[in-house]
Write a protein that holds these residues in place. Structure first.
Motif, PDB file in Angstrom:
ATOM      1  N   GLY B 142       0.764  -1.248   0.000  1.00  0.00           N
ATOM      2  CA  GLY B 142       0.000   0.000   0.000  1.00  0.00           C
ATOM      3  C   GLY B 142       0.792   1.295   0.000  1.00  0.00           C
ATOM      4  O   GLY B 142       0.225   2.365   0.213  1.00  0.00           O
ATOM      5  N   ASN B 231      -3.371  -2.644  -1.318  1.00  0.00           N
ATOM      6  CA  ASN B 231      -4.184  -2.120  -0.225  1.00  0.00           C
ATOM      7  C   ASN B 231      -5.590  -2.709  -0.265  1.00  0.00           C
ATOM      8  O   ASN B 231      -6.153  -3.085   0.762  1.00  0.00           O
ATOM      9  CB  ASN B 231      -4.245  -0.590  -0.337  1.00  0.00           C
ATOM     10  CG  ASN B 231      -5.089   0.034   0.746  1.00  0.00           C
ATOM     11  OD1 ASN B 231      -6.316  -0.029   0.692  1.00  0.00           O
ATOM     12  ND2 ASN B 231      -4.448   0.606   1.747  1.00  0.00           N
ATOM     13  N   LYS B 235      -7.309  -4.999   2.688  1.00  0.00           N
ATOM     14  CA  LYS B 235      -8.503  -4.541   3.379  1.00  0.00           C
ATOM     15  C   LYS B 235      -9.688  -5.469   3.133  1.00  0.00           C
ATOM     16  O   LYS B 235     -10.540  -5.625   3.994  1.00  0.00           O
ATOM     17  CB  LYS B 235      -8.803  -3.101   2.977  1.00  0.00           C
ATOM     18  CG  LYS B 235      -7.739  -2.166   3.559  1.00  0.00           C
ATOM     19  CD  LYS B 235      -8.164  -0.744   3.660  1.00  0.00           C
ATOM     20  CE  LYS B 235      -7.099   0.068   4.379  1.00  0.00           C
ATOM     21  NZ  LYS B 235      -7.019   1.442   3.858  1.00  0.00           N
ATOM     22  N   MET B 237      -9.389  -8.671   2.849  1.00  0.00           N
ATOM     23  CA  MET B 237      -9.158  -9.799   3.750  1.00  0.00           C
ATOM     24  C   MET B 237      -9.543  -9.421   5.174  1.00  0.00           C
ATOM     25  O   MET B 237     -10.170 -10.196   5.876  1.00  0.00           O
ATOM     26  CB  MET B 237      -7.711 -10.247   3.682  1.00  0.00           C
ATOM     27  CG  MET B 237      -7.429 -10.975   2.394  1.00  0.00           C
ATOM     28  SD  MET B 237      -5.789 -11.714   2.397  1.00  0.00           S
ATOM     29  CE  MET B 237      -5.758 -12.320   0.720  1.00  0.00           C
ATOM     30  N   GLU B 238      -9.164  -8.232   5.585  1.00  0.00           N
ATOM     31  CA  GLU B 238      -9.564  -7.764   6.906  1.00  0.00           C
ATOM     32  C   GLU B 238     -11.091  -7.728   7.014  1.00  0.00           C
ATOM     33  O   GLU B 238     -11.670  -8.249   7.962  1.00  0.00           O
ATOM     34  CB  GLU B 238      -9.068  -6.332   7.133  1.00  0.00           C
ATOM     35  CG  GLU B 238      -7.676  -6.209   7.718  1.00  0.00           C
ATOM     36  CD  GLU B 238      -7.347  -4.741   7.992  1.00  0.00           C
ATOM     37  OE1 GLU B 238      -6.289  -4.310   7.534  1.00  0.00           O
ATOM     38  OE2 GLU B 238      -8.157  -4.045   8.639  1.00  0.00           O
ATOM     39  N   LEU B 276      -5.648 -15.850  11.324  1.00  0.00           N
ATOM     40  CA  LEU B 276      -6.088 -14.832  10.367  1.00  0.00           C
ATOM     41  C   LEU B 276      -5.623 -13.449  10.790  1.00  0.00           C
ATOM     42  O   LEU B 276      -5.453 -12.558   9.977  1.00  0.00           O
ATOM     43  CB  LEU B 276      -7.618 -14.827  10.274  1.00  0.00           C
ATOM     44  CG  LEU B 276      -8.230 -16.052   9.627  1.00  0.00           C
ATOM     45  CD1 LEU B 276      -9.738 -15.915   9.590  1.00  0.00           C
ATOM     46  CD2 LEU B 276      -7.690 -16.221   8.209  1.00  0.00           C
ATOM     47  N   HIS B 297       0.347  -1.869  11.938  1.00  0.00           N
ATOM     48  CA  HIS B 297      -1.005  -1.421  11.593  1.00  0.00           C
ATOM     49  C   HIS B 297      -1.372  -0.188  12.418  1.00  0.00           C
ATOM     50  O   HIS B 297      -1.072  -0.134  13.602  1.00  0.00           O
ATOM     51  CB  HIS B 297      -1.980  -2.555  11.863  1.00  0.00           C
ATOM     52  CG  HIS B 297      -3.275  -2.422  11.124  1.00  0.00           C
ATOM     53  ND1 HIS B 297      -4.151  -1.387  11.336  1.00  0.00           N
ATOM     54  CD2 HIS B 297      -3.830  -3.181  10.152  1.00  0.00           C
ATOM     55  CE1 HIS B 297      -5.193  -1.525  10.542  1.00  0.00           C
ATOM     56  NE2 HIS B 297      -5.022  -2.619   9.810  1.00  0.00           N
TER      57      HIS B 297
END
Lengths: 367, 367
Positions: B142, B231, B235, B237-238, B276, B297
């Protein structure tokens, strides 16, 4: 409603397509026209005991395979099931065309034969993705790998018209997929498209950038992106979904505790899997062409095809979508168009598109 | 090993950063230097009863916030914790620098103060994502929103060096993230980068395009992409991960059956969530700069910071990574470089980068 189905398209065709047609005709009473090699289709129909069903066959002598380059395939095979099917639609001999075949070729053939709606530069695929309690529409789902800012704007327009008339959302919230909130994030394309969309209020309900994290959160009804990123998004969801399913199976199947837990919640697990599995919805519309063109996943099985036929029949009934797309396209500020194009120059635009693709084909590394 | 920590960076700083430092010092005996406003940091340290721990404070009078434009922030605040921290690293007063703050500014400051490794045009963030039984490295995560084909090539080089020396994979499999197998898929960037990577065998073990579906499948050890797509991937995946977690909680918490099932499998559910949750790994390296720069993060809590400090200390011990990056960079065919740049022209390259960013800032729509 009469759905024209590409009997030869898809990884599991013609078995899955013909069986899917039989299922749809039997379960929903939908009239299906199977386009493909008559002998092959007849053989499959016989296996499905479909004699009394409202299914007819129209012969097409050529087949476009999954791996063919779209432009080459469309130019070289004028008798393919794609051509024959779209020509039927154009003559009014069907209400929707559905294919699980080569999606690039399906889109290209639709542009060539049905033509784009007035003002549309690039048709795009609108795919439902699980979001919040329902689904959001991701557009473009993978047809246009290289886009201009204008194309993102027209994707927003098409998605808005679709969400309004098919999903029944009065003011669909439109977000551009980007790498962060607006301001310093985004690339040149997303920033430029955002300026135009903001100027189109209230016709377009543009809510700003959204990130990958927001897609499944119900933040936006229409998620606008280029076909390259759109394809990545969809495939990650597929891949991550099956990764999670594998992990779930693993701990809901191992040992006595796991098996017991599975017995307790298996219905809910299936419900979740069904919600994630977009094959239940079956097909996705190719928006921006002059007709109802639907694309199903290449790996569609008979049940997916059945569902996609139902979806296609439903979409054919919602005739206002294309009218609304044309109306909204007129509201894009003239300055946002990449170049002024006189009416009726559709052939020229198509020629340019073909030339772009041919240049890319020539630049392709030889293996 | 001495880890220099940006005490002021991150959504939960300085509480989470200082507590994380105390945890790392206590649990792993790692020496931590906290860079930030001395009074604020002292107050937090007191709350954590850290007097006997190997923690020191270095004062920095300015703070770069999460929402500041990176270039502006780096130019305007020469006394920020970022500047002070990197300057320490440059003078050899620390082995690794870690920040959970504005990642764009963290990367920009690293380029300005530490400088790029010889031959590197754009440093990039390498992020671990769950894949198969282990993790794959996604690069760029990102930092670089607009890239040239050459940048994808150098991302492949950096990822290879990192996977080899830190993950211990002898011939890391490198894939370019694209919209389908090679041939007619990909955009101009991915196609051009593929040609170069193929020519770099056996130094780079390039396995071809991979799709979003393959990321979590263990198909590749290094997944190369631009920062915009990277990015989005992370995101999604999050977002999809927490979507799944919510759904799991819902059916493993509702009703008697759900609660019973939860009791049976809750340990396995936690294990999956932990796998995860990349915050367990804590931080991701910024590769391509002359030193060990780590990014955590923005929403890191104390435990994430603790883990990131451990990761940073570990990376500082693997000194071969940067040497290998420089060696591999020399093996990129000269023709693949966007322009010939005389040695020592680093300042010029940086100037160009700044100018690009400034042009984009000026073009940014005012809200």
């Amino acid at each position: 409603v009469k759905v024209v189905l590409d009997a030869m398209g898809g990884d599991l065709a013609p078995e899955a397509t013909v069986e899917g047609a039989a299922l749809a005709a039997r379960d929903f009473g939908i009239e299906v026209v199977l386009v493909g090699d008559r002998r092959v289709v007849e053989r499959e129909l016989a296996r499905n005991h479909a004699a009394i069903l409202p299914i007819t066959i129209v012969h097409a002598s050529e087949v476009v395979s999954m791996s063919e380059e779209p432009v080459e395939a469309v130019l070289a095979k004028p008798n393919s099931s794609l051509h024959v099917g779209y020509e039927m639609l154009k003559r009014g001999e069907g209400d929707a065309f559905l294919s699980a075949g080569n999606s690039g070729a399906t889109a290209m053939a639709a542009m060539v034969i049905l033509g784009n709606l007035a003002g549309v530069d690039r048709p795009a695929m609108a795919l439902p993705v699980p979001s919040g309690r329902d689904h959001a529409l991701l557009i473009d789902g993978g047809i246009n790998v290289e886009v201009k800012a204008f194309n993102l704007v027209e994707f927003a327009v098409m998605g808005t018209a679709y969400a309004r008339h098919v999903s029944g959302i009065i003011r669909p919230r439109v977000g551009i997929l980007s790498d962060g909130a607006e301001g310093f994030n985004g690339n040149d394309l997303t920033r430029s498209a955002a300026v135009t969309l903001r100027a189109m209020a209230p016709d377009i309900n543009y809510i700003g950038n959204i990130t990958g994290r927001d897609i499944n959160r119900g933040t936006a009804d229409v998620v606008v992106t280029d076909g390259f990123s759109g394809n990545i998004v969809l495939k990650i969801m597929e891949g991550f979904g099956s990764f999670m399913a594998r992990e779930l199976r693993e701990f809901l199947g191992a040992g006595l505790r796991g098996k017991l837990a599975y017995l307790l919640v298996h219905k809910r697990v299936s419900a979740l899997q069904q919600r994630l599995d977009t094959s239940e919805l079956g097909g996705a519309p190719l928006l921006g062409v002059n007709g109802v063109a639907m694309i199903a996943h290449g790996s569609s099985n008979a049940r997916t095809i059945r569902n996609a036929i139902r979806t296609s029949a439903g979409e054919a009934l919602v005739r206002q979508v294309n009218t609304e797309i044309v109306e909204l396209m007129c509201k894009i500020p003239p300055g946002a168009r990449p170049a002024i194009r006189p009416a009726g120059e559709r052939i020229g635009a198509l020629f340019n598109l073909l030339r772009e693709r041919l240049v890319r084909m020539e630049a392709a590394p030889s293996k």
